[in-house]
Scaffold this motif. Structure first.
Motif, short mmCIF file in Angstrom:
data_model
loop_
_atom_site.label_atom_id
_atom_site.label_comp_id
_atom_site.label_asym_id
_atom_site.label_seq_id
_atom_site.Cartn_x
_atom_site.Cartn_y
_atom_site.Cartn_z
N PHE A 50 0.97 -0.97 0.15
CA PHE A 50 0.06 -0.12 -0.13
C PHE A 50 0.96 1.55 0.11
CE2 PHE A 50 -2.32 3.49 2.14
CZ PHE A 50 -3.52 3.32 1.32
N CYS A 51 1.91 1.28 0.77
CA CYS A 51 2.73 2.59 0.97
C CYS A 51 3.66 2.52 -0.19
CB CYS A 51 3.54 2.41 2.35
SG CYS A 51 2.44 2.86 3.72
N LEU A 52 3.96 1.66 -0.75
CA LEU A 52 5.03 1.50 -1.80
C LEU A 52 4.25 2.12 -3.07
CD1 LEU A 52 7.00 -1.87 -1.67
CD2 LEU A 52 7.87 0.33 -1.67
N ASP A 53 3.03 1.65 -3.37
CA ASP A 53 2.30 2.15 -4.40
C ASP A 53 2.01 3.73 -4.24
OD1 ASP A 53 0.14 1.57 -6.57
OD2 ASP A 53 -1.11 2.39 -5.04
N MET A 54 1.67 4.20 -2.90
CA MET A 54 1.59 5.45 -2.86
C MET A 54 2.57 6.40 -3.01
SD MET A 54 0.28 7.60 0.66
CE MET A 54 -1.03 6.25 0.83
N HIS A 55 3.92 5.97 -2.35
CA HIS A 55 4.97 6.87 -2.31
C HIS A 55 5.85 6.74 -3.54
CE1 HIS A 55 3.80 8.12 1.56
NE2 HIS A 55 3.58 7.01 2.08
N LYS A 142 -4.68 -2.54 1.06
CA LYS A 142 -4.17 -2.95 -0.32
C LYS A 142 -4.15 -1.78 -1.22
CE LYS A 142 -3.52 -7.00 0.84
NZ LYS A 142 -2.57 -7.16 1.80
N PRO A 143 -3.24 -1.69 -2.20
CA PRO A 143 -3.41 -0.90 -3.25
C PRO A 143 -4.47 -0.98 -4.16
CG PRO A 143 -1.43 -1.99 -3.58
CD PRO A 143 -2.10 -2.34 -2.34
N ALA A 144 -5.21 0.09 -5.03
CA ALA A 144 -6.09 -0.22 -5.93
C ALA A 144 -5.36 -0.59 -7.10
CB ALA A 144 -6.84 0.69 -5.82
#
Length: 148
Positions: A50-55, A142-144
């Motif tokens: 989740f954080c990898l996707d966002m950042h 979870k990332p979308a």
């Protein structure tokens, strides 16, 4: 995987405290690039999708090189990072993997490159993303999946 609690919904005051830390970090002298390198490397170590996707998205929007992001997990094997970034990444890894502590060499290197205030801001940035990773992982955020 089963659904887990949404802390932001059931305990918004807890999230407000985390957002207060983020608000402080937004005012620091650390560059956006350095902040995102900290967030991405910490999230890689902790395995937080989740954080990898966002950042990674944030870093790309802020002009970070895709090549540096692609190789960040093997940063020691490249010449893509500055002396300051190497100090930040080394400190990030040692704070994230804290059971071994932060070595004197790593601390002294960072202390020699940054002011005491900057060093405190870097450490707070590392601590904060570690907290976010733990929230996201323990609650199964979870990332979308985006359209391809």
């Amino acid at each position: 995987m089963t659904d887990r609690i949404n802390i932001q919904e059931i305990n918004p005051r807890a999230y407000q405290a985390m957002f207060a830390l983020e608000g402080f970090l937004a005012t620091t002298s650390i560059s956006k690039s350095h902040k995102e390198l900290i967030k991405i490397r910490t999230s890689q170590i902790n395995g937080c999708a989740f954080c990898l996707d966002m950042h990674i998205k944030d870093a790309l929007k802020n002009g970070e090189s895709p090549q540096r992001i692609y190789t960040l997990s093997a940063w020691r094997e490249t010449s893509f990072f500055t002396e300051e970034e190497i100090a930040i990444l080394t400190l990030t890894e040692e704070v994230t993997l804290i059971s071994s502590g932060v070595s004197e060499k790593t601390y002294e290197r960072a202390a020699g490159l940054f002011t005491a205030i900057q060093l405190s801001e870097i450490i707070m940035s590392i601590v904060t993303i570690n907290a976010w990773n733990r929230i996201a992982i323990s609650t199964h955020l979870k990332p979308a999946l985006e359209n391809r």
